[in-house]
Design an enzyme around this catalytic site. Structure first.
Site, PDB file in Angstrom:
ATOM      1  N   ASP A 156       5.681   2.897   7.466  1.00  0.00           N
ATOM      2  CA  ASP A 156       5.674   2.337   6.109  1.00  0.00           C
ATOM      3  C   ASP A 156       6.097   3.365   5.063  1.00  0.00           C
ATOM      4  O   ASP A 156       7.003   3.137   4.264  1.00  0.00           O
ATOM      5  CB  ASP A 156       4.281   1.811   5.749  1.00  0.00           C
ATOM      6  CG  ASP A 156       3.886   0.620   6.600  1.00  0.00           C
ATOM      7  OD1 ASP A 156       4.708   0.202   7.439  1.00  0.00           O
ATOM      8  OD2 ASP A 156       2.760   0.125   6.421  1.00  0.00           O
ATOM      9  N   SER A 171       0.841  -1.209   0.000  1.00  0.00           N
ATOM     10  CA  SER A 171       0.000   0.000   0.000  1.00  0.00           C
ATOM     11  C   SER A 171       0.876   1.259   0.000  1.00  0.00           C
ATOM     12  O   SER A 171       0.649   2.171  -0.795  1.00  0.00           O
ATOM     13  CB  SER A 171      -0.966   0.003   1.187  1.00  0.00           C
ATOM     14  OG  SER A 171      -0.279  -0.064   2.416  1.00  0.00           O
ATOM     15  N   GLU A 228      -3.535   7.306   3.246  1.00  0.00           N
ATOM     16  CA  GLU A 228      -3.958   5.981   3.723  1.00  0.00           C
ATOM     17  C   GLU A 228      -4.840   6.100   4.972  1.00  0.00           C
ATOM     18  O   GLU A 228      -5.861   5.428   5.092  1.00  0.00           O
ATOM     19  CB  GLU A 228      -2.726   5.113   4.006  1.00  0.00           C
ATOM     20  CG  GLU A 228      -3.096   3.702   4.430  1.00  0.00           C
ATOM     21  CD  GLU A 228      -2.073   2.649   4.026  1.00  0.00           C
ATOM     22  OE1 GLU A 228      -1.158   2.944   3.230  1.00  0.00           O
ATOM     23  OE2 GLU A 228      -2.205   1.507   4.503  1.00  0.00           O
TER      24      GLU A 228
HETATM   25  P1  ADP Z   1       0.206  -4.403   2.536  1.00  0.00           P
HETATM   26  O1  ADP Z   1       0.483  -2.954   2.516  1.00  0.00           O
HETATM   27  O2  ADP Z   1       0.778  -5.099   3.710  1.00  0.00           O
HETATM   28  O3  ADP Z   1       0.573  -5.099   1.268  1.00  0.00           O
HETATM   29  P2  ADP Z   1      -2.482  -3.441   2.740  1.00  0.00           P
HETATM   30  O4  ADP Z   1      -3.752  -4.105   3.093  1.00  0.00           O
HETATM   31  O5  ADP Z   1      -2.044  -2.295   3.544  1.00  0.00           O
HETATM   32  O6  ADP Z   1      -1.369  -4.578   2.697  1.00  0.00           O
HETATM   33  O7  ADP Z   1      -2.559  -2.924   1.246  1.00  0.00           O
HETATM   34  C1  ADP Z   1      -2.933  -3.802   0.209  1.00  0.00           C
HETATM   35  C2  ADP Z   1      -3.899  -3.082  -0.731  1.00  0.00           C
HETATM   36  O8  ADP Z   1      -3.198  -2.061  -1.451  1.00  0.00           O
HETATM   37  C3  ADP Z   1      -4.439  -3.996  -1.793  1.00  0.00           C
HETATM   38  O9  ADP Z   1      -5.581  -4.693  -1.338  1.00  0.00           O
HETATM   39  C4  ADP Z   1      -4.783  -3.012  -2.903  1.00  0.00           C
HETATM   40  O10 ADP Z   1      -6.035  -2.393  -2.649  1.00  0.00           O
HETATM   41  C5  ADP Z   1      -3.718  -1.947  -2.765  1.00  0.00           C
HETATM   42  N1  ADP Z   1      -2.609  -2.178  -3.706  1.00  0.00           N
HETATM   43  C6  ADP Z   1      -1.307  -2.384  -3.393  1.00  0.00           C
HETATM   44  N2  ADP Z   1      -0.545  -2.518  -4.506  1.00  0.00           N
HETATM   45  C7  ADP Z   1      -1.384  -2.386  -5.558  1.00  0.00           C
HETATM   46  C8  ADP Z   1      -1.228  -2.422  -6.988  1.00  0.00           C
HETATM   47  N3  ADP Z   1      -0.033  -2.646  -7.539  1.00  0.00           N
HETATM   48  N4  ADP Z   1      -2.325  -2.225  -7.743  1.00  0.00           N
HETATM   49  C9  ADP Z   1      -3.521  -1.999  -7.174  1.00  0.00           C
HETATM   50  N5  ADP Z   1      -3.733  -1.969  -5.859  1.00  0.00           N
HETATM   51  C10 ADP Z   1      -2.700  -2.159  -5.037  1.00  0.00           C
HETATM   52 MG    MG Z   2      -0.124  -1.566   3.982  1.00  0.00          MG
END
Ligand code: ADP
Ligand code: MG
Length: 389
Positions: A178, A134, A166
């Site tokens: 982060d 994210s 966020e």
């Molecule tokens: P983490 O940050 O630990 O990977 P989070 O729940 O904070 O987990 O964030 C994940 C979310 O971020 C995904 O469900 C999506 O909505 C968004 N996300 C992250 N990378 C992408 C991407 N490359 N394309 C689209 N959405 C993304």
């Molecule tokens: Mg995250």
């Protein structure tokens, strides 16, 4: 969904051309991050020590003349479009697009004239694994919009802005670690961040030179109740600080810990406080060892951090504990869960010639218990967000 193949930079560039029938003006990247040590200390005004991963999110973009933003992500294959109305207040764009709209909102809210843009996004950062996909997404988008608009925002101010995207627009209550890591980390270094004043120091961290490897083991364990449990831990820390009459648990030192614990009448709260206070000290001890070029000696601190998260903060799950135990019994110098907990990844510090043995041991332990197979990836401390071309 099958994992995309090919270089992530080329995938973003090619995705842009496919979607918009044009060449992007530029490409920007932001990495995932892993926290070497310092868990649940960020919202207690304490210390963390993350480093950036080689896996990253890449944004290919160009500017458009109207105030519209069109975004394609390889992840879902979807293209979304939003306009100024959608970023007038938080929450109007939902789903993954909220992370992008959130950045536009936060920039506009801070008074920046954000240009309209077309964006194409590709990523190697696993989603929802606690490696901060994210923040990688927000930070890559932020870098692109700042450059496209010729906007001035110093690096020190960027994490706060991405965090607002966020926290406020997406509605996820995360700390400052982060985005700070993703934006400010340097290759070959870990980022020693004081979450109270957001000051940073770049601490040399070169496991390779010491014949060591950091393995990131994705447990693939589903995040169970993670949001509710996170909120509960935060509440309990805040209540404990209040009961102790300090602004935050960071203000309790290990020397004062016993006296502080004696003033709390609830056993669970005492465990929570003990984790945070000892974890802050473990971050300081890790920094001191790295400064003294004693990388190998940080192993026991990593393992102690895990034990504290397991027994005192109670945020681990069986899959995670299994990976840590298997890694340690196969010779890892130290291993701990990394990230908010209830799933996610384990980080292990391993002799480079013992990497296969550790990875095998974890896979075998998982197979024996019928857990979903884990993945183990060696990682090197990598650069933070940057323009690629
Ligand atoms: P983490 O940050 O630990 O990977 P989070 O729940 O904070 O987990 O964030 C994940 C979310 O971020 C995904 O469900 C999506 O909505 C968004 N996300 C992250 N990378 C992408 C991407 N490359 N394309 C689209 N959405 C993304
Ligand atoms: Mg995250």
């Amino acid at each position: 969904m099958t994992a995309p193949t090919g270089d992530v930079v080329e995938r973003a560039a090619a995705g842009f051309t496919d979607q918009y029938d044009a060449r992007p003006t530029g490409l920007w990247a932001a990495p995932g991050r892993v926290n070497l040590i310092g868990e649940h200390t960020d919202y207690n005004d304490g210390f963390v020590l993350p480093f950036a991963l080689p896996m990253r999110t890449v944004v290919a973009a160009d500017r458009r003349d109207d105030e519209h933003w069109t975004v394609w992500s390889e992840l879902s294959g979807e293209t979304i479009t939003f306009a100024t109305d959608d970023v007038a207040e938080p929450g109007r764009v939902t789903g993954w697009g909220a992370y992008v709209a959130g950045v536009v909102w936060a920039l506009r809210d801070a008074g920046h004239a954000v240009p309209g843009a077309r964006l194409a996004i590709a990523s190697d950062v696993p989603l929802g694994a606690g490696l901060s996909s994210s923040a990688a997404l927000e930070s890559a988008v932020l870098a692109a919009l700042l450059d496209l608009g010729g906007l001035e925002l110093p690096a020190e101010g960027q994490p706060r802005l991405a965090q607002r995207a966020e926290n406020v627009y997406v509605g996820a209550p995360t700390g400052i670690m982060d985005q700070s890591a993703v934006i400010r980390c340097r290759a070959g270094h870990a980022l020693f961040l004081d979450c109270r004043d957001e000051s940073v120091e770049h601490i040399p961290f070169d496991p390779d030179a010491a014949g060591l490897t950091v393995l990131v083991i994705d447990s693939h364990a589903p995040h169970r109740h993670a949001d509710g449990e996170y909120a509960a831990r935060r509440r309990s820390c805040e209540a404990a600080a209040k009961a102790l009459g300090v602004p935050a648990l960071r203000d309790v030192t290990v020397d004062e810990l016993d006296a502080a614990l004696a003033r709390l009448d609830d056993a669970e709260t005492r465990r929570r406080v003990r984790h945070v206070v000892t974890e802050d000290q473990r971050v300081l001890d890790t920094v001191a060892l790295l400064r003294a070029d004693r990388v190998r000696d940080i192993g026991p601190l990593l393992t102690a951090s895990h034990v504290s998260m397991r027994d005192d903060f109670e945020i681990t799950v069986p899959e995670i504990d299994t990976a840590v135990e298997a890694a340690l019994s196969a010779g890892a110098l130290g291993a701990r869960m990394t990230g908010g907990g209830f799933g996610g990844c384990v980080l292990a510090l391993v002799e480079t010639d013992g990497v296969e043995a550790v990875a095998d041991a974890v896979r075998t332990a998982y197979a024996d218990r019928n857990y979903t197979a884990p993945t183990a990836t060696p990682v090197l401390p990598s650069p933070g967000a940057t323009r690629l071309r």
